[in-house]
Design a protein around this motif. Structure first.
Motif, PDB file in Angstrom:
ATOM      1  N   GLY A  66      21.062  47.354  70.559  1.00 57.10           N
ATOM      2  CA  GLY A  66      22.470  47.012  70.452  1.00 57.10           C
ATOM      3  C   GLY A  66      22.741  45.538  70.665  1.00 57.10           C
ATOM      4  O   GLY A  66      23.862  45.083  70.524  1.00 57.10           O
ATOM      5  N   TYR A  67      21.704  44.791  71.017  1.00 57.30           N
ATOM      6  CA  TYR A  67      21.869  43.363  71.275  1.00 57.30           C
ATOM      7  C   TYR A  67      21.397  42.483  70.121  1.00 57.30           C
ATOM      8  O   TYR A  67      21.582  41.279  70.155  1.00 57.30           O
ATOM      9  N   HIS A  68      20.752  43.057  69.125  1.00 53.03           N
ATOM     10  CA  HIS A  68      20.232  42.288  67.993  1.00 53.03           C
ATOM     11  C   HIS A  68      20.731  42.918  66.701  1.00 53.03           C
ATOM     12  O   HIS A  68      20.672  44.128  66.535  1.00 53.03           O
ATOM     13  N   GLY A  69      21.212  42.071  65.788  1.00 51.48           N
ATOM     14  CA  GLY A  69      21.682  42.561  64.503  1.00 51.48           C
ATOM     15  C   GLY A  69      21.165  41.693  63.370  1.00 51.48           C
ATOM     16  O   GLY A  69      20.725  40.558  63.589  1.00 51.48           O
ATOM     17  N   ALA A  70      21.225  42.241  62.172  1.00 47.95           N
ATOM     18  CA  ALA A  70      20.753  41.497  61.011  1.00 47.95           C
ATOM     19  C   ALA A  70      21.434  42.012  59.750  1.00 47.95           C
ATOM     20  O   ALA A  70      21.897  43.144  59.693  1.00 47.95           O
ATOM     21  N   VAL A  71      21.453  41.142  58.757  1.00 52.14           N
ATOM     22  CA  VAL A  71      21.924  41.471  57.408  1.00 52.14           C
ATOM     23  C   VAL A  71      20.875  40.923  56.451  1.00 52.14           C
ATOM     24  O   VAL A  71      20.357  39.826  56.645  1.00 52.14           O
ATOM     25  N   TYR A  72      20.574  41.698  55.430  1.00 53.60           N
ATOM     26  CA  TYR A  72      19.600  41.298  54.410  1.00 53.60           C
ATOM     27  C   TYR A  72      20.247  41.580  53.061  1.00 53.60           C
ATOM     28  O   TYR A  72      20.862  42.628  52.863  1.00 53.60           O
ATOM     29  N   VAL A  73      20.104  40.636  52.121  1.00 54.31           N
ATOM     30  CA  VAL A  73      20.749  40.777  50.812  1.00 54.31           C
ATOM     31  C   VAL A  73      19.732  40.564  49.702  1.00 54.31           C
ATOM     32  O   VAL A  73      18.978  39.585  49.712  1.00 54.31           O
ATOM     33  N   GLU A  74      19.739  41.484  48.745  1.00 55.71           N
ATOM     34  CA  GLU A  74      18.980  41.335  47.507  1.00 55.71           C
ATOM     35  C   GLU A  74      19.960  41.241  46.357  1.00 55.71           C
ATOM     36  O   GLU A  74      21.025  41.855  46.374  1.00 55.71           O
ATOM     37  N   TYR A  75      19.576  40.466  45.355  1.00 54.61           N
ATOM     38  CA  TYR A  75      20.338  40.372  44.124  1.00 54.61           C
ATOM     39  C   TYR A  75      19.381  40.670  42.979  1.00 54.61           C
ATOM     40  O   TYR A  75      18.357  39.994  42.833  1.00 54.61           O
ATOM     41  N   ASP A  76      19.692  41.676  42.231  1.00 55.19           N
ATOM     42  CA  ASP A  76      18.861  42.090  41.088  1.00 55.19           C
ATOM     43  C   ASP A  76      17.407  42.318  41.533  1.00 55.19           C
ATOM     44  O   ASP A  76      16.463  41.927  40.850  1.00 55.19           O
ATOM     45  N   GLY A  77      17.254  42.922  42.717  1.00 52.31           N
ATOM     46  CA  GLY A  77      15.936  43.275  43.230  1.00 52.31           C
ATOM     47  C   GLY A  77      15.182  42.160  43.931  1.00 52.31           C
ATOM     48  O   GLY A  77      14.075  42.368  44.416  1.00 52.31           O
ATOM     49  N   GLU A  78      15.767  40.960  43.993  1.00 49.40           N
ATOM     50  CA  GLU A  78      15.104  39.808  44.623  1.00 49.40           C
ATOM     51  C   GLU A  78      15.792  39.455  45.939  1.00 49.40           C
ATOM     52  O   GLU A  78      17.016  39.431  46.006  1.00 49.40           O
ATOM     53  N   PRO A  79      15.026  39.134  46.989  1.00 51.81           N
ATOM     54  CA  PRO A  79      15.648  38.721  48.250  1.00 51.81           C
ATOM     55  C   PRO A  79      16.374  37.389  48.086  1.00 51.81           C
ATOM     56  O   PRO A  79      15.812  36.447  47.522  1.00 51.81           O
TER      57      PRO A  79
END
Length: 172
Positions: A66-79
């Motif tokens: 609960g103390y660490h968070g993250a967001v990860y985004v891919e566009y058209d299958g690529e990071p």
């Protein structure tokens, strides 16, 4: 990026985005290409890349404390982007907790495009949604990579951030 109003992208572009949060981000294979690229762009690119440090981040996310968070985004299958943040007491007041934005990285080829602005907005929405139920009093941004400093300043100020000074690095 023009951050004074929400960036617009087409519906077809939006459908190409995949945004993952929290434990879903805790995959070294997903984060490694972006972390390596961020390191190459940073002021510290002449220093060795620290894989064990990235592994620690991934393990912190897997732990779901609960103390660490993250967001990860891919566009058209690529990071294309990721953010890592944590919830901690503010220096000088253990009763006041804030969200510290340790890392936000949007790939350089899209950073200054409407798509980059849209991704920035989505990352900020996710971080705010993660922070609010924890009672976070605000977001503190660590701007320490040396990547796009002027642009980062402009984006943060346009989003209502108060400039508190700066980070400086002096080589020994």
């Amino acid at each position: 990026m023009n951050m004074t109003s929400e960036p617009k992208i087409s519906e077809s572009e939006a459908r190409k985005l995949q945004i993952l949060f929290g434990k879903d981000v805790a995959e070294l294979d997903k984060l490694l290409p972006l972390a390596r690229q961020m390191h190459k762009e940073s002021i510290f690119s002449d220093m060795p890349f620290d894989l064990p440090q990235l592994e620690k981040v991934v393990n912190d996310l897997k732990g779901e404390t609960g103390y660490h968070g993250a967001v990860y985004v891919e566009y058209d299958g690529e990071p294309v982007a990721f953010a890592y943040f944590n919830f901690c007491p503010m220096m000088g007041s253990r009763k006041t907790w804030i969200t510290v934005m340790h890392t936000i990285y949007i790939r350089s080829d899209i950073r200054s495009t409407p798509l980059g602005g849209y991704i920035w907005d989505r990352i900020m929405m996710a971080v705010r949604a993660w922070s609010a139920p924890r009672g976070s009093k605000g977001l503190m941004f660590n701007v320490v990579s040396g990547i796009a400093i002027e642009e980062t300043d402009m984006v943060l100020r346009a989003n209502g951030a108060t400039h508190l000074g700066g980070n400086y690095f002096m080589r020994l």
